[in-house]
Design an enzyme around this catalytic site. Structure first.
Site, PDB file in Angstrom:
ATOM      1  N   SER A  23       0.811  -1.212   0.000  1.00 26.61           N
ATOM      2  CA  SER A  23       0.000   0.000   0.000  1.00 26.61           C
ATOM      3  C   SER A  23       0.841   1.257   0.000  1.00 26.61           C
ATOM      4  O   SER A  23       1.932   1.316   0.570  1.00 26.61           O
ATOM      5  CB  SER A  23      -0.955   0.008   1.191  1.00 26.61           C
ATOM      6  OG  SER A  23      -0.275   0.496   2.335  1.00 26.61           O
ATOM      7  N   LYS A  24       0.275   2.230  -0.645  1.00 31.71           N
ATOM      8  CA  LYS A  24       0.888   3.544  -0.746  1.00 31.71           C
ATOM      9  C   LYS A  24       1.068   4.107   0.656  1.00 31.71           C
ATOM     10  O   LYS A  24       2.107   4.676   0.987  1.00 31.71           O
ATOM     11  CB  LYS A  24      -0.078   4.412  -1.559  1.00 31.71           C
ATOM     12  CG  LYS A  24       0.419   5.772  -1.904  1.00 31.71           C
ATOM     13  CD  LYS A  24      -0.601   6.417  -2.830  1.00 31.71           C
ATOM     14  CE  LYS A  24      -0.230   7.868  -3.105  1.00 31.71           C
ATOM     15  NZ  LYS A  24      -1.004   8.428  -4.197  1.00 31.71           N
ATOM     16  N   ARG A  25       0.045   3.913   1.480  1.00 35.31           N
ATOM     17  CA  ARG A  25       0.075   4.506   2.815  1.00 35.31           C
ATOM     18  C   ARG A  25       1.201   3.919   3.662  1.00 35.31           C
ATOM     19  O   ARG A  25       1.835   4.606   4.446  1.00 35.31           O
ATOM     20  CB  ARG A  25      -1.276   4.315   3.503  1.00 35.31           C
ATOM     21  CG  ARG A  25      -1.619   5.461   4.419  1.00 35.31           C
ATOM     22  CD  ARG A  25      -2.805   5.139   5.299  1.00 35.31           C
ATOM     23  NE  ARG A  25      -2.726   3.790   5.830  1.00 35.31           N
ATOM     24  CZ  ARG A  25      -3.776   3.051   6.126  1.00 35.31           C
ATOM     25  NH1 ARG A  25      -4.973   3.502   5.918  1.00 35.31           N
ATOM     26  NH2 ARG A  25      -3.621   1.841   6.642  1.00 35.31           N
ATOM     27  N   ASP A  26       1.412   2.615   3.522  1.00 31.41           N
ATOM     28  CA  ASP A  26       2.468   1.993   4.319  1.00 31.41           C
ATOM     29  C   ASP A  26       3.853   2.187   3.708  1.00 31.41           C
ATOM     30  O   ASP A  26       4.848   1.685   4.231  1.00 31.41           O
ATOM     31  CB  ASP A  26       2.188   0.497   4.509  1.00 31.41           C
ATOM     32  CG  ASP A  26       0.937   0.286   5.346  1.00 31.41           C
ATOM     33  OD1 ASP A  26       0.712   1.089   6.266  1.00 31.41           O
ATOM     34  OD2 ASP A  26       0.186  -0.662   5.073  1.00 31.41           O
ATOM     35  N   GLY A  27       3.879   2.883   2.582  1.00 28.02           N
ATOM     36  CA  GLY A  27       5.173   3.181   1.967  1.00 28.02           C
ATOM     37  C   GLY A  27       5.897   1.943   1.459  1.00 28.02           C
ATOM     38  O   GLY A  27       7.119   1.899   1.459  1.00 28.02           O
TER      39      GLY A  27
END
Ligand code: GLU
Length: 486
Positions: free
Chosen positions: A253-257
């Site tokens: 995920s983008k959020r978790d980088g």
């Protein structure tokens, strides 16, 4: 037959790791068959245009060594290779499909479609385009076209029967047409093709023999086959790839980088390690080999060994690969790559980077760890006497105080000009032996005092060399002080 594969990303501004892996496999397969690897930019969704996004794709593929044989920047015999520049290409095929009854004009407005969808869903049904415009008469259609009423062109999908095809990874696939098909839009109101249409036209016109892409396209492939058949074209070989996941239930995920190529490069992962590891996320060579250069992957890759279960991208495993790549690189390369990370905390300090690099190379897993590991050289961390509580080393604050008292005069006596690892080590050893002490706890105490922390890259004499005589003696003084006041 010459194998031709393609990587067909949409320019979103980021390269997803799954995309890098798809590109890698498409490249490997083309190269091992002496074929061509083509880059095509799928930018027909103009609303999602991101400036600079194509460069991100170029830069990433180039960094990974996945050089394309034909593409937007270098051209080729079947260009242009950017879909928006091919706009005029698609319409004649759409019209051909209309003429043969496989497609039709649709004049429904957004609002009309919305209203009908709501009605169907309110009644508990699932909306699919209801073929409303399929039933317009030739005259009605012509009148609307003449009046300039905006239109889309839709596929006239079969509502019965089933479609089967073979996928290299997933095997024989069969879908009920009533479920897998719908009258999808082929040409949008702005005259641009949809992905669903353009991929078929382009793959055919570009002579693509093997279509490699994410498994999310498995269930729409029956529609593409319908179009291939309607146009009388040969269906390519399909190689759908399972999704790259963080674990069995989570996507990257983008959020978790952890989704994008750049996330990892920014953290100091090496492209070679990433490419090597990605190759193994969903494929294995059939033996226990793990390390591959790109040319070695070209040799070893085998589409028949692609797995159909999700590829688990294990960051710990990647980290391990990265550490191995760092350990195996030349000291010069390590120094070059580590220098900007050293600079973050040591810039302007008089530290011998070459020496530091020698100590750090075998201890570095990813470069982003480096600044924290070497920060103590710039500034002695604040610490208390507890620093010297180390049962494993058999060190106590009391024993450390003795150790520092022993080492201080020895170091003081070494002239600046002889301040090097060998001399320091010999002198300290002599003194420790003469005092009837054990080497390990004494040198550990000295290292802890010089670094202000328990874990240090290198031993006491390494650190003393990096710090130089004056700073070494100053830090020894600080240590003695801390211990005295404890
Ligand atoms: N543009 C599509 C994507 O980025 C490509 C899929 C394909 O390879 O056909 O998902």
């Amino acid at each position: 037959m010459t194998v031709r594969t393609r990587f067909a990303p949409s320019p979103t501004g980021f390269m997803h790791l799954g995309g890098v892996r798809t590109a890698l496999y498409a490249y490997l397969f083309a190269k091992q068959n002496n074929g061509q690897f083509i880059l095509r930019i799928e930018d027909t969704d103009q609303e999602r245009y991101v400036p600079g996004a194509t460069e991100v794709i170029y830069d990433t593929l180039r960094a990974c060594g996945l050089n394309w044989d034909e593409g937007p920047d270098i051209g080729g015999p079947v260009g242009p290779y950017v879909q928006s520049e091919r706009k005029a290409t698609y319409m004649p095929y759409a019209k051909q499909l209309i003429a043969s009854g496989h497609a039709y004009y649709c004049f429904c407005t957004k609002e009309e479609l919305e209203a009908r969808r709501e009605a169907v869903e309110a009644a508990g049904g699932t909306w699919k385009y209801d073929k409303h415009c399929l039933h317009l008469s030739q005259e009605e259609i012509q009148a609307k076209l003449d009046a300039g009423v905006p239109y889309t062109i839709r596929m006239n999908a079969p509502t019965e029967g089933e479609t089967s095809y073979h996928d290299t990874v997933f095997g024989d696939m069969t879908f009920q047409n009533s479920e897998a098909m719908d009258d999808m839009v082929l040409i949008k109101q702005d005259g641009m093709p949809t992905y669903n249409f353009a991929n078929v036209i382009d793959d055919h016109l570009m002579g693509i023999t093997h279509v490699m892409r994410g498994m999310e396209y498995l269930s729409s492939t029956p529609r593409y086959n319908y179009l291939y058949n309607a146009l009388g074209w040969e269906i390519p070989t399909y190689i759908h790839l399972p999704t790259v996941m963080r674990d069995a239930t989570h996507k990257l995920s983008k959020r978790d980088g952890d989704a994008f190529y750049s996330d990892f490069i920014d953290k100091g992962y090496l492209t070679e390690a990433l490419v090597n590891y990605l190759a193994l996320v969903g494929w294995n060579p059939g033996d226990d080999r793990e390390f591959f250069t790109l040319p070695e992957l070209v040799e070893a890759f085998d589409v028949n060994r692609l797995s159909k279960s999700p590829g688990i991208f294990d960051v710990d495993k990647l980290r391990w690969f990265n550490a191995e790549y760092i350990r195996r690189m030349s000291p010069e390369r390590y120094l070059e790559l580590a220098t900007p990370w050293f600079d973050q905390v040591l810039g302007g300090k008089n530290i011998d980077y070459r020496r530091l690099a020698e100590l750090m190379q075998k201890r570095t897993e990813i470069f982003s760890q480096v600044p924290d590991m070497v920060r103590f050289l710039a500034e002695l961390p604040d610490y208390t006497a507890e620093l010297f509580d180390n049962p494993k080393m058999k060190v106590t604050p009391a024993s450390a105080a003795e150790a520092l008292a022993l080492c201080g005069p020895v170091l003081e006596a070494v002239p600046e000009g002889e301040w090097n690892g060998e001399v320091l080590y010999d002198r300290l050893n002599e003194a420790i032996a003469a005092a009837g002490q054990k080497k390990r706890p004494v040198l550990w105490s000295l290292a802890a005092a010089l670094a202000g922390q328990q874990n240090t890259p290198g031993g006491a004499t390494d650190i003393a060399c990096l710090l130089g005589k004056a700073e070494t003696l100053r830090r020894l003084g600080v240590g003695a002080n801390r211990l005295q006041n404890a």
